[in-house]
Design a protein around this motif. Structure first.
Motif: not given
Length: 354
Positions: A68-72, A265-270, A283-285, A317-318
Motif C-alpha cells: 500500500a505504501a510502496m505503490t505511492l 504492485i506491478l500486477l496491480g497495473g502500476v 489491492m486486487a493484486a 505482472a510484467a
C-alpha cells in the motif's frame, strides 16, 4: 442517406468495440482473479469458507501494508528493493526492545516503525536528494540490512507477550486486527493520492521528474517523504510479522518479501517507470496472490511448484505493465479518432445537399 446511416452504424460499432477492448485491458486483473477464485472453489470444498478467506488475507496482511505504501513510491518513479530486509531489521529491533530491554509493547512498536522509517530516510536522502539510482542503492541496502540484523542478534527471539499475540492473532469486532490494519493502510494510500495536492504531485513526478522540477514542484522532498513512508510501512510490517509469529528469526523474517511487494504492485497495473497506477488495482493484486498461494496449498501443491507459480505471476505482472504501457494508449487513441470521424460524418449527414 441510407449508406451514410449504415456507415455511421458501422463506425459506432467499431467505437464500442474499442471501448470494450479498453475495458478488458483496464480490468484484466479482476477477470483473472474471478477465474482463479472459481477454479479453486471447484477444486477444493474448503476454499470458499469464511474461515479460509480470513486466514489467507491475514497471512498476507504484512506484505499488504508494504504494498500500500510502496505503490505511492513506484507511481513517483522510484522503487525500494530492500523492504524485505527492512522488515527483518525492524522486527528484530521490536523484539529486542521487549525481550532485552523490557520496553512496554507500545514503545517497542514505535521503535520498530521508527527503525524502518530511519532506513527509509537514509535511502530517501541517497535517492531523492543526491539523485542516486534507487535500484542500486536499495539492492545494496537489502544485503546490508540483512547482515546488520544478523550482527545485532544472530539467533531467534520469541515470547513477545500477550499484547503482541493479540495484534497478530486477535480480532476486533469479529475481524482480525491485522485485516483492520491492512485495510486502513490501503484506505490511507487511496485517500492521500486521490484527494491531496501531494497526491497529484506523485503522478507528475512519475510521468516526468525533470518537468515537475522545472514547474516548481518539491521533487526531492516528495521522494524523500515517500521513501520514509515506505520504510515506516516496512517497519510496521516487521512488527506485525513478529506479532503474528510471536518472535523473530533474523535469517528468515521478510525473506523475498521485496519480490512479493514488487509483484503485487506491478500486477496491480502500476508502471515500473512511474506515472500510472491505482490503489484499488493493487489491492486486487494483493488478494490475487493471497488466493493463489492459499489455493495451491489447499491442493497440496509442492512448494517448488508454488515458486514457479509466483514467478509466473511476476511475468504476468510484467505483461500487464506492457499492456498498460502500449496497448491501452493505442486503444484510447483509436477510440478518439473513431469518435472524431463519427462526429464529422454526423455533420456531413446534417448538411443539406446543394
Amino acid at each position: 442517406m441510407n449508406q451514410a446511416y449504415e456507415l455511421r452504424q458501422g463506425r459506432i460499432s467499431f467505437s464500442k468495440l474499442l471501448s470494450s477492448g479498453n475495458l478488458v485491458v483496464n480490468n484484466i486483473l479482476f477477470l483473472a482473479l474471478f477465474v482463479l477464485i472459481g477454479y479453486f472453489a471447484l477444486a477444493s470444498s474448503h476454499f470458499l469458507s469464511v474461515s479460509n478467506f480470513t486466514v489467507l488475507l491475514t497471512n498476507y496482511a504484512a506484505i499488504g501494508v508494504v504494498a500500500a505504501a510502496m505503490t505511492l513510491l513506484m507511481i513517483a518513479g522510484h522503487v525500494d528493493l530492500s523492504v524485505g530486509s527492512n522488515i527483518a531489521f525492524s522486527g528484530m529491533m521490536t523484539a529486542l526492545a521487549v525481550i532485552n530491554f523490557g520496553a512496554p509493547p507500545s514503545v517497542a512498536i514505535v521503535i520498530g516503525i521508527l527503525s524502518g522509517a530511519f532506513i527509509g530516510g537514509i535511502i530517501g536522502v541517497a535517492c531523492g536528494i543526491l539523485k542516486l539510482s534507487p535500484i542500486i542503492v536499495t539492492l545494496g541496502m537489502l544485503s546490508l540490512l540483512r547482515g546488520a540484523t544478523l550482527l545485532v542478534n544472530p539467533t531467534e527471539v520469541y515470547g513477545l507477550g500477550d499484547t503482541f499475540f493479540y495484534i497478530g492473532n486477535g480480532a476486533f469486532l469479529g475481524i482480525p486486527v491485522l485485516l483492520w490494519i491492512v485495510a486502513l493502510a490501503f484506505l490511507a494510500s487511496a485517500l492521500f493520492i486521490s484527494t491531496t495536492v501531494w497526491g497529484r504531485y506523485i503522478y507528475a513526478v512519475g510521468i516526468n521528474p525533470q518537468a515537475a522540477f522545472l514547474a516548481g514542484l518539491p521533487v526531492g522532498r516528495l521522494l524523500l517523504s515517500l521513501h520514509v513512508i515506505t520504510g515506516a510501512a516496512a517497519g510496521l510490517a516487521g512488527v506485525l510479522l513478529a506479532a503474528r509469529l510471536d518472535g523473530v528469526s533474523p535469517g528468515a523474517l521478510g525473506m523475498q518479501m521485496e519480490l512479493q511487494a514488487l509483484t503485487i504492485i506491478l500486477l496491480g497495473g502500476v508502471a515500473f517507470a512511474g506515472g500510472r497506477g491505482r490503489i484499488l488495482s493493487v489491492m486486487a493484486a494483493w488478494v490475487f496472490l493471497a488466493v493463489l498461494d492459499n489455493g495451491l496449498t489447499l491442493l497440496n501443491v509442492p512448494p517448488f511448484v508454488q515458486l514457479v507459480a509466483s514467478g509466473m505471476a511476476l511475468v504476468f505482472a510484467a505483461s500487464i505493465d506492457a499492456i498498460g504501457t502500449y496497448v491501452a494508449p493505442k486503444l484510447a487513441q483509436r477510440r478518439q479518432v473513431a469518435e472524431q470521424i463519427e462526429q464529422r460524418r454526423l455533420r456531413e449527414a446534417k448538411t443539406p445537399e446543394a
